[in-house]
Scaffold this active site. Sequence first.
Site, PDB file in Angstrom:
ATOM      1  N   PRO A 277       0.814  -1.247   0.021  1.00  0.00           N
ATOM      2  CG  PRO A 277      -0.818  -1.773   1.444  1.00  0.00           C
ATOM      3  CD  PRO A 277       0.527  -2.007   1.012  1.00  0.00           C
ATOM      4  CB  CYS A 278       1.196   3.929  -2.385  1.00  0.00           C
ATOM      5  SG  CYS A 278      -0.540   4.106  -3.163  1.00  0.00           S
ATOM      6  CD  GLU A 279      -3.468   3.481   1.226  1.00  0.00           C
ATOM      7  OE1 GLU A 279      -4.242   2.990   0.715  1.00  0.00           O
ATOM      8  OE2 GLU A 279      -2.125   2.824   1.258  1.00  0.00           O
TER       9      GLU A 279
END
Length: 394
Positions: free
Chosen positions: A77-79
């Site tokens: 995940p890149c958040e």
Amino acid sequence: MTHIDCFAGPGGICTGLHAAGMDTIVAIEYIQSCCDTYSANHPEVHMIHDDIRNVKLEDIERYIPDGGVDLVTSGMPCETFSTAGNTSRSFYDDRQFLFREGIRIAKLSNAKLILFENVPGITSKKVDKESDDLIINVLKNELVQAGYGNYVEVILNAANFGVPQNRNRFFILASRFPDWKLTYPKENGFHEATVRDAFIDLPNIIPNTTEEANAYNDAFSPYSILMRNDAFWRRHNPNPALLTYQTPMKHRQCTLQRFALLRPGDSLKTLFDRYQGAERERLQRERILPKKMFIKRNHRLVLDDASPTVTSHCLDEFVHPEHDRALTVRECARLQSFPDSYDFCGGPFIVPHIDRTVQDKYEQIGDAVPPLLAYAWGRTIIDILNNNFYGKLL
């Protein structure tokens, strides 16, 4: 050539690698709707629906060939790395260290190669607010410690690989063999594509109606032909003439009036700049303009350009280049280079973003790796494996 897909999402990487000639044997994904989509399109892959931190050797051991798998991919995940929102980037939590799980799975499966994918912002994210240490340096150091110290890194724009979208992504390809010559994709043989190329054969739909468009327009582009070419994608489509997910959405009348004010390339920010003082106040009273300006909202696409980056908020962020409405699921899938035979599962089209265990169809598409970009990586990785390993066995 075998592949384990960590943080698998709806299957963008698998779709591209499969078209290139690789076999995905195991996929690991936490979100149920993504698992449903993945399994609907790749039923031959063993899907593990779980937090990757819970996956043990016994969960994957029977699928690992003698000598180990060829490739593990890890698009965590890149958040917390994204610069699109300062709030998410300010988080310092365990998500930013999930790259360790990709390394762990690679070691468990004796993988020859690991491919990491994320937003370019990962290269400047600190370990914590008070530290000067960068996450990316921790990742590289732990690759070395795990025996994967031979690596190359690169930022690639999906638009340079036939995807009608400007989408920059950071990659690291690492090998446990120190003498292997590693490289990254330079091109995949496809010309640059535009929004017009992507939408040319997709008929319009009317918001607030119930009539889906199930038949293609009598028009085509090389890109639209590729999206319908199941032989290229190595997929079976029993009904190739049927168009799916060209489905009307609901818009308030005031939202439709706002869309009508947008010129190609305009966004909500443009409207706030254009309308000042009493005129803006009137538009806000009539709810044509919202009280608050969101920079990444209501961007009307330009037909003869590639689109901006497709994100999980693409339903709110994009307006059709010619019609006063948001994009359909199929139009977003076209911008991401998912083939038209791809099915998107998981309940309603739209679910609240507050529940991170579920993703609607738009979110799944926006968070995926564009299959054509994954295809370019697949062809490159196959060449690396042939040049450094399989070719030497002949």
